[in-house]
Design an enzyme around this catalytic site. Sequence first.
Site, PDB file in Angstrom:
ATOM      1  N   SER A   1      45.390  38.128 111.453  1.00  0.00           N
ATOM      2  CA  SER A   1      45.284  37.963 109.995  1.00  0.00           C
ATOM      3  C   SER A   1      46.661  38.105 109.368  1.00  0.00           C
ATOM      4  O   SER A   1      47.549  38.761 109.942  1.00  0.00           O
ATOM      5  CB  SER A   1      44.366  39.056 109.431  1.00  0.00           C
ATOM      6  OG  SER A   1      44.412  39.075 108.025  1.00  0.00           O
TER       7      SER A   1
ATOM      8  N   TYR B   1      42.035  47.928 109.339  1.00  0.00           N
ATOM      9  CA  TYR B   1      41.986  46.465 109.486  1.00  0.00           C
ATOM     10  C   TYR B   1      43.374  45.885 109.774  1.00  0.00           C
ATOM     11  O   TYR B   1      43.578  45.192 110.782  1.00  0.00           O
ATOM     12  CB  TYR B   1      41.367  45.822 108.240  1.00  0.00           C
ATOM     13  CG  TYR B   1      41.121  44.346 108.421  1.00  0.00           C
ATOM     14  CD1 TYR B   1      40.017  43.888 109.128  1.00  0.00           C
ATOM     15  CD2 TYR B   1      42.009  43.403 107.914  1.00  0.00           C
ATOM     16  CE1 TYR B   1      39.792  42.529 109.316  1.00  0.00           C
ATOM     17  CE2 TYR B   1      41.796  42.041 108.096  1.00  0.00           C
ATOM     18  CZ  TYR B   1      40.683  41.608 108.802  1.00  0.00           C
ATOM     19  OH  TYR B   1      40.487  40.263 108.991  1.00  0.00           O
TER      20      TYR B   1
HETATM   21  N1  LIG Z   1      37.447  35.119 106.479  1.00  0.00           N
HETATM   22  C1  LIG Z   1      38.639  35.628 106.214  1.00  0.00           C
HETATM   23  O1  LIG Z   1      39.092  35.641 105.048  1.00  0.00           O
HETATM   24  C2  LIG Z   1      39.518  36.111 107.360  1.00  0.00           C
HETATM   25  C3  LIG Z   1      40.901  36.252 107.115  1.00  0.00           C
HETATM   26  C4  LIG Z   1      41.711  36.686 108.153  1.00  0.00           C
HETATM   27  C5  LIG Z   1      41.167  36.959 109.398  1.00  0.00           C
HETATM   28  N2  LIG Z   1      39.839  36.834 109.597  1.00  0.00           N
HETATM   29  C6  LIG Z   1      39.310  37.170 110.936  1.00  0.00           C
HETATM   30  O2  LIG Z   1      38.597  36.059 111.443  1.00  0.00           O
HETATM   31  C7  LIG Z   1      37.654  36.518 112.426  1.00  0.00           C
HETATM   32  C8  LIG Z   1      36.326  35.821 112.187  1.00  0.00           C
HETATM   33  O3  LIG Z   1      35.822  36.207 110.907  1.00  0.00           O
HETATM   34  P1  LIG Z   1      35.085  35.184 109.941  1.00  0.00           P
HETATM   35  O4  LIG Z   1      35.891  35.050 108.724  1.00  0.00           O
HETATM   36  O5  LIG Z   1      34.665  33.970 110.674  1.00  0.00           O
HETATM   37  O6  LIG Z   1      33.798  36.081 109.560  1.00  0.00           O
HETATM   38  P2  LIG Z   1      32.232  35.829 109.765  1.00  0.00           P
HETATM   39  O7  LIG Z   1      31.831  34.508 109.240  1.00  0.00           O
HETATM   40  O8  LIG Z   1      31.571  37.042 109.196  1.00  0.00           O
HETATM   41  O9  LIG Z   1      32.063  35.827 111.363  1.00  0.00           O
HETATM   42  C9  LIG Z   1      32.268  36.985 112.107  1.00  0.00           C
HETATM   43  C10 LIG Z   1      31.747  36.793 113.517  1.00  0.00           C
HETATM   44  O10 LIG Z   1      31.969  38.003 114.272  1.00  0.00           O
HETATM   45  C11 LIG Z   1      30.735  38.377 114.895  1.00  0.00           C
HETATM   46  N3  LIG Z   1      30.633  39.817 115.041  1.00  0.00           N
HETATM   47  C12 LIG Z   1      30.780  40.772 114.068  1.00  0.00           C
HETATM   48  N4  LIG Z   1      30.522  41.984 114.584  1.00  0.00           N
HETATM   49  C13 LIG Z   1      30.214  41.795 115.899  1.00  0.00           C
HETATM   50  C14 LIG Z   1      29.836  42.685 116.946  1.00  0.00           C
HETATM   51  N5  LIG Z   1      29.701  44.000 116.755  1.00  0.00           N
HETATM   52  N6  LIG Z   1      29.615  42.151 118.182  1.00  0.00           N
HETATM   53  C15 LIG Z   1      29.723  40.813 118.382  1.00  0.00           C
HETATM   54  N7  LIG Z   1      30.064  39.940 117.424  1.00  0.00           N
HETATM   55  C16 LIG Z   1      30.297  40.430 116.192  1.00  0.00           C
HETATM   56  C17 LIG Z   1      29.642  37.833 113.946  1.00  0.00           C
HETATM   57  O11 LIG Z   1      28.458  37.586 114.665  1.00  0.00           O
HETATM   58  P3  LIG Z   1      27.121  38.465 114.647  1.00  0.00           P
HETATM   59  O12 LIG Z   1      26.974  39.057 113.274  1.00  0.00           O
HETATM   60  O13 LIG Z   1      26.054  37.470 114.991  1.00  0.00           O
HETATM   61  O14 LIG Z   1      27.317  39.484 115.715  1.00  0.00           O
HETATM   62  C18 LIG Z   1      30.257  36.504 113.536  1.00  0.00           C
HETATM   63  O15 LIG Z   1      29.992  35.532 114.510  1.00  0.00           O
HETATM   64  C19 LIG Z   1      37.607  38.040 112.291  1.00  0.00           C
HETATM   65  O16 LIG Z   1      38.326  38.630 113.353  1.00  0.00           O
HETATM   66  C20 LIG Z   1      38.299  38.309 110.959  1.00  0.00           C
HETATM   67  O17 LIG Z   1      38.926  39.576 110.937  1.00  0.00           O
HETATM   68  C21 LIG Z   1      39.003  36.403 108.607  1.00  0.00           C
END
Ligand SMILES: NC(=O)c1ccc[n+]([C@@H]2O[C@H](COP(=O)([O-])OP(=O)(O)OC[C@H]3O[C@@H](n4cnc5c(N)ncnc54)[C@H](OP(=O)(O)O)[C@@H]3O)[C@@H](O)[C@H]2O)c1
Length: 269
Positions: free
Chosen positions: A142, A156
């Site tokens: 991130s 985080y």
């Molecule tokens: N969206 C943003 O603004 C942003 C910005 C920078 C970085 N990121 C990073 O991008 C990555 C993906 O996030 P996203 O934005 O795509 O969010 P998201 O739509 O909420 O997806 C998160 C994914 O992680 C899985 N997950 C969460 N807890 C888990 C657990 N305990 N075991 C297994 N799987 C788990 C969820 O699946 P289940 O709930 O089905 O387990 C889901 O598939 C993360 O590492 C986040 O920190 C996001």
Amino acid sequence: MIYRGKWALVTGASAGIGATFARSLAAKGANIALTARRMDRLDSLAAEVKRDYAVETKALPLDFTDPTAPQLAMDAMSSEGLPVDILVNNAGLGLPGFYTDVPWPAHRDFLELMVTSYAHFVSLALPGMQERGYGRIIQVASVAGLVPGSSGHTLYGASKAFLVSFSQSLAAECVGSNVKVSAVCPGFTYSEFHDVNNSRNIVNKLPKFMFMEAAPVVEGALRAVENGHVVFVPGVWNKFVVWLAKVLPRPWAAAMVRGQSAKFRRQEG
Ligand SMILES: NC(=O)c1ccc[n+]([C@@H]2O[C@H](COP(=O)([O-])OP(=O)(O)OC[C@H]3O[C@@H](n4cnc5c(N)ncnc54)[C@H](OP(=O)(O)O)[C@@H]3O)[C@@H](O)[C@H]2O)c1
């Protein structure tokens, strides 16, 4: 079709950036192992990419706060003779609150999910990649890992800074081989992330230019890993924020992040 016949394992594939990686890798020919907790989501995405791209799929419902989960995933692959040629370490969430507002078990689970499971997956997948002479590792970090730490969501930024540094070390250790490693550092990205951490109402008030769709984040990350870019920041706004944090004197950059995060926390109430 640069990944035709390869197997990609995508963590956090049930939503957002992970689901977008799965679709994009399948469109480029890769067979996909999808993992996250929600099996119904994994099953429907598996059916979708199978139908749309005629690739093979495997769904692995696992919770990565369980320290045995990465081994279970890799065992499930190897028991069917399936290699992990491409690893997308992506699963994650945000844990709202100041450090002392959050009980230790929640912090411990967070570190297991956001740090240990990533390192564990790499330790299980990398030897096979090196042996076969081909591998791609993408770790979703991130912008928060490249700027000073904020107040609130305390671990985080630290967890994402770990991924940046870890990816740089891995890439250095893999120089000269056909194993390539990148950390992708998105900023605000449309996904379920802000619904899960209950900040949707607050981030909805932010200007749209601060947000990216998941697709350009993913396409950029795949180009970056192929081109050997170890740390990739998608988007003009995110690049500007990272640049600013780098050129400002350290105390000013820290004050900037402190001020912005305090504003955010006040809105969280
Ligand atoms: N969206 C943003 O603004 C942003 C910005 C920078 C970085 N990121 C990073 O991008 C990555 C993906 O996030 P996203 O934005 O795509 O969010 P998201 O739509 O909420 O997806 C998160 C994914 O992680 C899985 N997950 C969460 N807890 C888990 C657990 N305990 N075991 C297994 N799987 C788990 C969820 O699946 P289940 O709930 O089905 O387990 C889901 O598939 C993360 O590492 C986040 O920190 C996001």
